[in-house]
Design a protein around this motif. Sequence first.
Motif, mmCIF file in Angstrom:
data_model
loop_
_atom_site.group_PDB
_atom_site.id
_atom_site.type_symbol
_atom_site.label_atom_id
_atom_site.label_comp_id
_atom_site.label_asym_id
_atom_site.label_seq_id
_atom_site.Cartn_x
_atom_site.Cartn_y
_atom_site.Cartn_z
ATOM 1 N N PRO A 1 0.953 -1.195 -0.304
ATOM 2 C CA PRO A 1 -0.050 -0.286 0.163
ATOM 3 C C PRO A 1 0.811 0.880 0.360
ATOM 4 O O PRO A 1 0.109 2.574 -0.643
ATOM 5 N N THR A 2 1.897 0.851 0.689
ATOM 6 C CA THR A 2 2.589 2.348 0.745
ATOM 7 C C THR A 2 3.447 2.973 -0.750
ATOM 8 O O THR A 2 4.305 3.583 -0.954
ATOM 9 N N CYS A 3 2.969 2.110 -2.403
ATOM 10 C CA CYS A 3 3.181 2.695 -3.290
ATOM 11 C C CYS A 3 3.170 3.321 -4.069
ATOM 12 O O CYS A 3 3.540 3.926 -5.446
ATOM 13 N N LEU A 4 1.886 4.046 -3.386
ATOM 14 C CA LEU A 4 1.746 5.182 -3.851
ATOM 15 C C LEU A 4 0.976 5.663 -5.348
ATOM 16 O O LEU A 4 1.127 6.202 -6.275
ATOM 17 N N GLY A 5 0.315 4.311 -5.772
ATOM 18 C CA GLY A 5 -0.223 3.953 -7.329
ATOM 19 C C GLY A 5 0.990 3.857 -8.359
ATOM 20 O O GLY A 5 -0.028 3.878 -9.436
ATOM 21 N N ASP A 6 1.836 3.538 -8.235
ATOM 22 C CA ASP A 6 3.175 3.206 -8.813
ATOM 23 C C ASP A 6 3.789 1.780 -8.405
ATOM 24 O O ASP A 6 3.895 1.196 -7.844
ATOM 25 N N ILE A 7 3.336 0.460 -9.254
ATOM 26 C CA ILE A 7 3.336 -0.640 -8.889
ATOM 27 C C ILE A 7 4.953 -0.732 -9.227
ATOM 28 O O ILE A 7 5.650 -1.405 -8.808
ATOM 29 N N GLU A 8 5.389 0.010 -10.105
ATOM 30 C CA GLU A 8 7.067 0.053 -9.793
ATOM 31 C C GLU A 8 8.041 0.117 -9.115
ATOM 32 O O GLU A 8 8.877 -0.228 -8.443
ATOM 33 N N LYS A 9 7.004 0.994 -7.580
ATOM 34 C CA LYS A 9 7.426 1.849 -6.803
ATOM 35 C C LYS A 9 6.852 0.065 -5.391
ATOM 36 O O LYS A 9 7.551 0.079 -3.840
ATOM 37 N N ALA A 10 6.423 -0.442 -5.812
ATOM 38 C CA ALA A 10 5.902 -1.509 -4.704
ATOM 39 C C ALA A 10 7.348 -2.564 -3.841
ATOM 40 O O ALA A 10 7.943 -2.982 -4.853
ATOM 41 N N ASN A 11 7.049 -2.157 -3.350
ATOM 42 C CA ASN A 11 8.426 -3.508 -2.271
ATOM 43 C C ASN A 11 8.340 -4.554 -2.330
ATOM 44 O O ASN A 11 8.996 -5.807 -2.296
ATOM 45 N N PHE A 12 6.725 -5.053 -2.049
ATOM 46 C CA PHE A 12 6.050 -6.492 -2.130
ATOM 47 C C PHE A 12 4.845 -6.533 -2.993
ATOM 48 O O PHE A 12 4.173 -5.672 -2.897
ATOM 49 N N LEU A 13 4.037 -8.386 -3.077
ATOM 50 C CA LEU A 13 3.078 -8.457 -3.582
ATOM 51 C C LEU A 13 3.111 -10.034 -3.514
ATOM 52 O O LEU A 13 3.279 -10.586 -3.949
ATOM 53 N N GLY A 14 2.016 -9.975 -3.261
ATOM 54 C CA GLY A 14 1.215 -11.624 -2.765
ATOM 55 C C GLY A 14 0.441 -11.763 -3.934
ATOM 56 O O GLY A 14 -0.418 -10.897 -3.951
ATOM 57 N N TRP A 15 0.367 -13.299 -4.235
ATOM 58 C CA TRP A 15 -0.095 -13.734 -4.820
ATOM 59 C C TRP A 15 -0.793 -15.230 -4.821
ATOM 60 O O TRP A 15 -0.109 -16.205 -4.622
ATOM 61 N N SER A 16 -2.207 -15.876 -4.248
ATOM 62 C CA SER A 16 -2.237 -16.648 -3.998
ATOM 63 C C SER A 16 -2.559 -18.180 -5.581
ATOM 64 O O SER A 16 -3.890 -16.785 -6.009
#
Length: 728
Positions: free
Chosen positions: A255-270
């Motif tokens: 949630p801290t990426c502020l709309g830019d997935i390139e700035k996301a530090n993690f992503l979880g997917w099941s």
Amino acid sequence: MNPKLDREPAEEDVTYTVDEENALTNWVNEPSLMDLKQDLQDAKPDVDTHIAKVDGWLNNLNITGAAKRAPVKGKSSIVPKLIRKHAEWRYASLSEPFLSTSDMFDVDPVTFEDKESAEQNALVLNNQFNTKIDKTRFIDEYIRTAVDEGTVIVRVGWEFIESVTTIEVPEFEFQPTNDPVELEKLDILMNQMEEDPDSLSDIPPEIAESMQRTLVNRVPTIAVQIGTKEEKVINTLSNKPTLEICNYKNVSIDPTCLGDIEKANFLGWSFESSKSELRKDGKYSNIDKINVEGSSILNSPDHDHAPSDEGNFNFKDDARKKFVVQEYWGYWDIDKSGELTAIVAAWVGNTLIRLEENPYPDKKIPFVTAQYLPVRRSIYGEPDGELLEDNQKISGAVTRGMLDVMGRSANGQMATRKDVLDITNKRKFDKGEDYEFNGGVNPNDAFFMHKYPEIPRSAEFILNQTNSEAESLTGVKAFAGSQGLSGNSLGESVGGQKNALDAASKRELGILRRLASGVVGIGRKMIAMNGAFLDEEEVIRVTNDTFVPVRKDDLAGNFDLRLTISTPEADEAKAKELAFMLQTTTQAMGPAFSQILLAENAKLRKMPQLAKKIEEYAPEPDPLAQEKAMLEIELLKAQIAEVHSQTNENNSEAALDQAKIRNLESDSNLKDLDLVETASGTKQERELQKTQVGNQAALDGKIVDSKLRKEEKREEAKNAANTSSNSQ
């Protein structure tokens, strides 16, 4: 196992040792399963908020859940599908620009050195979308997900499947030969192979081996089959990118990426899998330690299974029984250097089954997002349902009120006064026969037909106003003839209708650009994966009879990826402009320029075959016209030669005339000079000087002769004196 995605670390890569018994890596600072789960747990409140919003939008779209009204006896429970109506208009208008062209991607090079590689990448990308991926299904799902949910999340992956088979191949013995017949045969085959390699595709294997050994050893060699042997052959069954539209309930984004997935530090997917599928994939460990029962689909409330899996069905055997796998893509300081490294992890329940560095070449999270209506500083977007929720409720309330009024009326029923008919005539009246009524009663007052009550004009006004406002909010134009979006709705002016249509098209174009940006992001990741994972040569079908081999080395370079998007309105406008240019410039520019414009016009009209024929069209030359042209050329050459000859002759005569003129001028100058010298006395003086000089020379000669004679006399006298003295 894909050797390109999952390789064992080389000896030079191993620089750290780990004492933990269950560690999957040799990292100094390997993240624990608790650390990874904590990231997803911290993001859960934001994810749950988004899930609640999307659930509400989908309920209003499909009239399910809270949006569906409970039936009440005697009252209508209908809910108009206003949001669904607007969504249906969106689906086709947004998907058609992607599907109306066979080549979705244009790859432009940043520098001129990358031009060839850019063309090769365009061939590979378009071929993969046309043959390796179900483009129609993917684009339809991509557009519908964005329109319905406001956000589409695409996972970009790579599929590599190979099989090992054992086949019997002939075994040969090679013998040098000097046989003239064999040598002649080999020579013929060699020449034929150089001229047309495909013509030798069906030759016997012993001849092919003879030719190959001859080329290698430079000595004529004959292959003789002595038997057969078994060989293992590795066949690549699949080597292609994969695209998957993710379920919004199964994805957790930083949630801290502020709309830019390139700035996301993690992503979880099941996702759902089984032990047999994990073993077949080849990149998972600790599979035998998985607690299948504790991680089943029913025991994983945070995972939403696919609609096709509704129900309690599951396999009974341990190999096929489905369970939920949680995947984690992010960044971690694995060596305590302060620098983050892209990693991927996966676990089932409390069993970590995968932990390694990100295997993809761009070292980024392999997910792409696109928003339908963007929300500032948010990774998630909004659909039209967020704007139309109140309008749908108002429209439903008014519609239900109108239906209740009409539904409660006794429409079509006939009422009769009791004293107007006796029993016999009442039976005739019911049968539709002629009857008699009692005197003293007016039939107009005795019979009454019930009808639907008139709906108040206010209800119709509210309904039309609600629909008009809904169309103004979304920019979707209603069917012709309805009281929808029009020029008057934006003000009574001459340009009102044009402004309304422009506003709607700009709104749709803005949505299309955002969705196209997501597809461009997918293309960029596919380019990076192609450069790393494609085979050495990938044959791309370009035309019906041309195949272009694409080397993996040619896929590197700096590119400006541009997505080709066309709308019917834009194509129509361009086609009209080209038609106008064709009419105004044909005579001035010639047939070649007209051919270019006609080909472009055919492409815009979605007629690629006609465009190709126009581009390749070359009119057959007329033999008489060709012969006439050749004769005219020869005549011109002869005339030019004659002119050159006359020019040379004229030049020679002119040179001769110039020489004569110069000779005459010289004679004239000499005569003029002689006249001037005679008149001035210069000539006489010069003659006098010549005479004096001659006289002086003669005098000097005489003096010299006199002196010489005197010297001779002295010498003679001296000699005579010497002679006399000697004699005495």
